[in-house]
Enzyme design. Structure first.
Site, PDB file in Angstrom:
ATOM      1  N   LYS A   1       1.416  -2.294   6.870  1.00 59.39           N
ATOM      2  CA  LYS A   1       1.840  -2.264   5.475  1.00 59.39           C
ATOM      3  C   LYS A   1       3.296  -1.845   5.338  1.00 59.39           C
ATOM      4  O   LYS A   1       3.969  -2.239   4.382  1.00 59.39           O
ATOM      5  CB  LYS A   1       0.919  -1.348   4.664  1.00 59.39           C
ATOM      6  CG  LYS A   1      -0.472  -1.927   4.433  1.00 59.39           C
ATOM      7  CD  LYS A   1      -0.417  -3.236   3.630  1.00 59.39           C
ATOM      8  CE  LYS A   1      -1.801  -3.734   3.259  1.00 59.39           C
ATOM      9  NZ  LYS A   1      -1.765  -4.954   2.410  1.00 59.39           N
TER      10      LYS A   1
ATOM     11  N   TYR B   1      -3.214  -0.148  10.364  1.00 57.08           N
ATOM     12  CA  TYR B   1      -3.072  -0.510   8.960  1.00 57.08           C
ATOM     13  C   TYR B   1      -1.744  -0.049   8.379  1.00 57.08           C
ATOM     14  O   TYR B   1      -0.999  -0.842   7.786  1.00 57.08           O
ATOM     15  CB  TYR B   1      -4.242   0.072   8.157  1.00 57.08           C
ATOM     16  CG  TYR B   1      -4.167  -0.229   6.675  1.00 57.08           C
ATOM     17  CD1 TYR B   1      -4.516  -1.482   6.190  1.00 57.08           C
ATOM     18  CD2 TYR B   1      -3.747   0.740   5.776  1.00 57.08           C
ATOM     19  CE1 TYR B   1      -4.451  -1.765   4.835  1.00 57.08           C
ATOM     20  CE2 TYR B   1      -3.679   0.463   4.418  1.00 57.08           C
ATOM     21  CZ  TYR B   1      -4.029  -0.786   3.949  1.00 57.08           C
ATOM     22  OH  TYR B   1      -3.947  -1.064   2.613  1.00 57.08           O
TER      23      TYR B   1
ATOM     24  N   SER C   1       0.847  -1.182   0.000  1.00 53.72           N
ATOM     25  CA  SER C   1       0.000   0.000   0.000  1.00 53.72           C
ATOM     26  C   SER C   1       0.886   1.236   0.000  1.00 53.72           C
ATOM     27  O   SER C   1       2.030   1.198   0.480  1.00 53.72           O
ATOM     28  CB  SER C   1      -0.890   0.019   1.248  1.00 53.72           C
ATOM     29  OG  SER C   1      -1.588   1.241   1.381  1.00 53.72           O
TER      30      SER C   1
END
Length: 241
Positions: free
Chosen positions: A152, A148, A135
């Protein structure tokens, strides 16, 4: 990598980028082994694409080894499954169980996939590719974002580590680092099909990382802030046009 003989595995294949990858590979004539934790959605997608569906929790190492056993001829492995988590605040505002779950799926899911598939890819002694869905949030740090973004960042490190370790083998690694994508994780963003097209183009061309052009300077700026000792600032894309 010739589509006529290609067997491809896609995790997180029942929705979003994973489903788009499956559809793009199906259009190329690939034989598909699709994995997802959502049994009903996976069954629907697999039936539509004439694929083999294997219900898989990527955070479970044994489940990933079972998936690999279902695809001994795989030459492309797309480690795509991921979750966001409901908390999008500062690190101390995210509950411990949420940190555990996000890292278990996003990071351990990739590591479990590498552990399950890379040995059999190497044993085949033939060209193969591992495609990892990372990402933009794994290259640039944004305020908030919960667990998150940090997960990533770990994924991008694992992808780089794997690529270096496999440099002298027939197995190559690519990672995609999209910004917002219109999936179950976000109502806004670009179409998953566009991300899938960019991803498979990277595989075709042997490109390691795909980073949106409008965000590349922001990623470089944050790295420069770190090495120069300056306080970090939120990233921003280049102006449109």
């Amino acid at each position: 990598m010739t589509a006529e003989t290609l067997t491809a595995v896609v995790t997180g294949a029942a929705s979003g980028i994973g489903q788009a990858l499956a559809e793009a590979l199906h259009a190329r004539g690939a034989r598909l082994v699709l994995a997802d934790v959502n049994a009903d959605a996976l069954s629907t997608t697999a039936a539509r694409l004439g694929a083999t569906g294997v219900v898989t929790d990527v955070s479970d190492p044994a489940a990933m080894h079972t998936l690999a056993a279902q695809a001994p001829q795989a030459r492309l492995v797309c480690l795509n499954a991921g979750v966001v988590g409901p908390s999008l605040g500062a690190p101390w505002e995210v509950p411990p169980e949420e940190w555990d779950r996000v890292f278990a799926v996003n990071v351990s899911g990739v590591v479990n996939g590498l552990r399950a598939f890379v040995p059999q890819l190497l044993a085949a002694r033939a060209p193969a590719h591992v495609l990892i869905t990372a990402s933009l949030a794994g290259l640039a740090v944004f305020p908030g974002g919960g667990a998150y973004g940090p997960s990533k960042h770990a994924v991008t490190a694992v992808a780089q580590h794997a690529a270096m370790a496999l440099a002298d083998t027939p197995v190559r690694v690519s990672m995609i680092c999209p910004a917002l994508v219109a999936t179950g994780m976000s109502p806004e963003g670009i179409a998953p099909a566009l991300v899938a097209d960019d991803a498979l183009r990277a595989v075709d061309n042997g490109v390691f990382a795909v980073v949106p052009a409008e965000w590349q300077a922001a990623v470089a700026t944050q790295v420069d802030e770190i090495v120069s000792g300056r306080q970090p600032t939120p990233p921003a894309p280049w102006p449109a046009g």
